[in-house]
Write a protein that holds these residues in place. Structure first.
Motif, PDB file in Angstrom:
ATOM      1  N   VAL A 161      -0.433  -9.831  -6.632  1.00  0.00           N
ATOM      2  CA  VAL A 161      -0.842 -10.468  -5.376  1.00  0.00           C
ATOM      3  C   VAL A 161       0.340 -11.195  -4.747  1.00  0.00           C
ATOM      4  CG1 VAL A 161      -2.327 -12.255  -4.367  1.00  0.00           C
ATOM      5  CG2 VAL A 161      -3.259 -10.665  -6.070  1.00  0.00           C
ATOM      6  N   MET A 162       1.088 -11.932  -5.551  1.00  0.00           N
ATOM      7  CA  MET A 162       2.237 -12.672  -5.034  1.00  0.00           C
ATOM      8  C   MET A 162       3.307 -11.719  -4.499  1.00  0.00           C
ATOM      9  SD  MET A 162       4.773 -15.377  -6.882  1.00  0.00           S
ATOM     10  CE  MET A 162       3.771 -16.802  -6.517  1.00  0.00           C
ATOM     11  N   ALA A 163       3.562 -10.629  -5.189  1.00  0.00           N
ATOM     12  CA  ALA A 163       4.569  -9.666  -4.731  1.00  0.00           C
ATOM     13  C   ALA A 163       4.178  -9.100  -3.367  1.00  0.00           C
ATOM     14  CB  ALA A 163       4.744  -8.544  -5.751  1.00  0.00           C
ATOM     15  N   GLU A 164       2.902  -8.805  -3.172  1.00  0.00           N
ATOM     16  CA  GLU A 164       2.428  -8.302  -1.873  1.00  0.00           C
ATOM     17  C   GLU A 164       2.568  -9.373  -0.796  1.00  0.00           C
ATOM     18  OE1 GLU A 164       1.143  -6.072   1.190  1.00  0.00           O
ATOM     19  OE2 GLU A 164       1.767  -5.373  -0.786  1.00  0.00           O
ATOM     20  N   MET A 165       2.246 -10.612  -1.128  1.00  0.00           N
ATOM     21  CA  MET A 165       2.405 -11.715  -0.179  1.00  0.00           C
ATOM     22  C   MET A 165       3.873 -11.867   0.219  1.00  0.00           C
ATOM     23  SD  MET A 165       1.638 -15.775  -0.695  1.00  0.00           S
ATOM     24  CE  MET A 165       3.060 -15.978  -1.756  1.00  0.00           C
ATOM     25  N   PHE A 166       4.764 -11.774  -0.763  1.00  0.00           N
ATOM     26  CA  PHE A 166       6.188 -11.885  -0.465  1.00  0.00           C
ATOM     27  C   PHE A 166       6.663 -10.725   0.417  1.00  0.00           C
ATOM     28  CE2 PHE A 166       7.546 -14.683  -4.309  1.00  0.00           C
ATOM     29  CZ  PHE A 166       7.169 -15.809  -3.604  1.00  0.00           C
ATOM     30  N   ARG A 167       6.138  -9.518   0.189  1.00  0.00           N
ATOM     31  CA  ARG A 167       6.501  -8.382   1.046  1.00  0.00           C
ATOM     32  C   ARG A 167       6.127  -8.649   2.499  1.00  0.00           C
ATOM     33  NH1 ARG A 167       5.993  -5.201  -3.473  1.00  0.00           N
ATOM     34  NH2 ARG A 167       3.742  -5.043  -3.496  1.00  0.00           N
ATOM     35  N   ARG A 168       4.925  -9.158   2.690  1.00  0.00           N
ATOM     36  CA  ARG A 168       4.468  -9.472   4.053  1.00  0.00           C
ATOM     37  C   ARG A 168       5.299 -10.575   4.685  1.00  0.00           C
ATOM     38  NH1 ARG A 168      -2.120  -9.143   3.793  1.00  0.00           N
ATOM     39  NH2 ARG A 168      -2.207  -7.018   2.984  1.00  0.00           N
ATOM     40  N   MET A 169       5.569 -11.629   3.914  1.00  0.00           N
ATOM     41  CA  MET A 169       6.390 -12.724   4.432  1.00  0.00           C
ATOM     42  C   MET A 169       7.795 -12.235   4.772  1.00  0.00           C
ATOM     43  SD  MET A 169       5.169 -15.818   1.915  1.00  0.00           S
ATOM     44  CE  MET A 169       6.560 -16.833   2.335  1.00  0.00           C
ATOM     45  N   ASN A 170       8.349 -11.370   3.925  1.00  0.00           N
ATOM     46  CA  ASN A 170       9.683 -10.850   4.165  1.00  0.00           C
ATOM     47  C   ASN A 170       9.719 -10.022   5.449  1.00  0.00           C
ATOM     48  OD1 ASN A 170      12.447 -10.589   3.380  1.00  0.00           O
ATOM     49  ND2 ASN A 170      12.006  -8.468   2.838  1.00  0.00           N
ATOM     50  N   ASN A 171       8.659  -9.241   5.712  1.00  0.00           N
ATOM     51  CA  ASN A 171       8.592  -8.485   6.959  1.00  0.00           C
ATOM     52  C   ASN A 171       8.593  -9.415   8.170  1.00  0.00           C
ATOM     53  OD1 ASN A 171       8.550  -6.034   5.633  1.00  0.00           O
ATOM     54  ND2 ASN A 171       6.332  -5.873   5.644  1.00  0.00           N
ATOM     55  N   MET A 172       7.863 -10.516   8.079  1.00  0.00           N
ATOM     56  CA  MET A 172       7.844 -11.485   9.180  1.00  0.00           C
ATOM     57  C   MET A 172       9.211 -12.127   9.350  1.00  0.00           C
ATOM     58  SD  MET A 172       4.014 -13.205   8.736  1.00  0.00           S
ATOM     59  CE  MET A 172       4.732 -14.738   8.343  1.00  0.00           C
ATOM     60  N   LEU A 173       9.835 -12.502   8.248  1.00  0.00           N
ATOM     61  CA  LEU A 173      11.160 -13.118   8.325  1.00  0.00           C
ATOM     62  C   LEU A 173      12.183 -12.137   8.892  1.00  0.00           C
ATOM     63  CD1 LEU A 173      11.298 -15.075   4.967  1.00  0.00           C
ATOM     64  CD2 LEU A 173      11.469 -16.067   7.243  1.00  0.00           C
ATOM     65  N   SER A 174      12.100 -10.882   8.482  1.00  0.00           N
ATOM     66  CA  SER A 174      13.036  -9.867   8.984  1.00  0.00           C
ATOM     67  C   SER A 174      12.921  -9.724  10.491  1.00  0.00           C
ATOM     68  CB  SER A 174      12.781  -8.515   8.315  1.00  0.00           C
ATOM     69  OG  SER A 174      13.113  -8.592   6.946  1.00  0.00           O
TER      70      SER A 174
END
Length: 64
Positions: free
Chosen positions: A23-36
């Motif tokens: 779950v955390m890895a998926e959350m980080f993927r989404r956050m990283n997309n927003m940051l990118s």
């Protein structure tokens, strides 16, 4: 004045079970997309192999 968003995490999965690590890895993927999208970056310091494997770019420091 402009800024570059940087989000940092130190051993974020240390106390999590395997299911919550996913779950955390998926959350980080989404956050990283927003940051990118904002020309930002995410820095995660971890020794957890599953967390490392979920990262797009990995920089190893010290003994591997």
């Amino acid at each position: 004045m402009s800024f570059i968003p940087i989000s940092t995490y130190s051993e974020p999965s240390e106390a999590l079970d395997d299911g919550n690590k996913v779950v955390m890895a998926e959350m980080f993927r989404r956050m990283n997309n927003m940051l990118s999208a904002m020309n930002g970056t995410m820095l995660i310091v971890s020794r957890d192999e599953k967390m490392v494997e979920s990262c797009e770019t990995v920089i190893t420091v010290g003994a591997a």
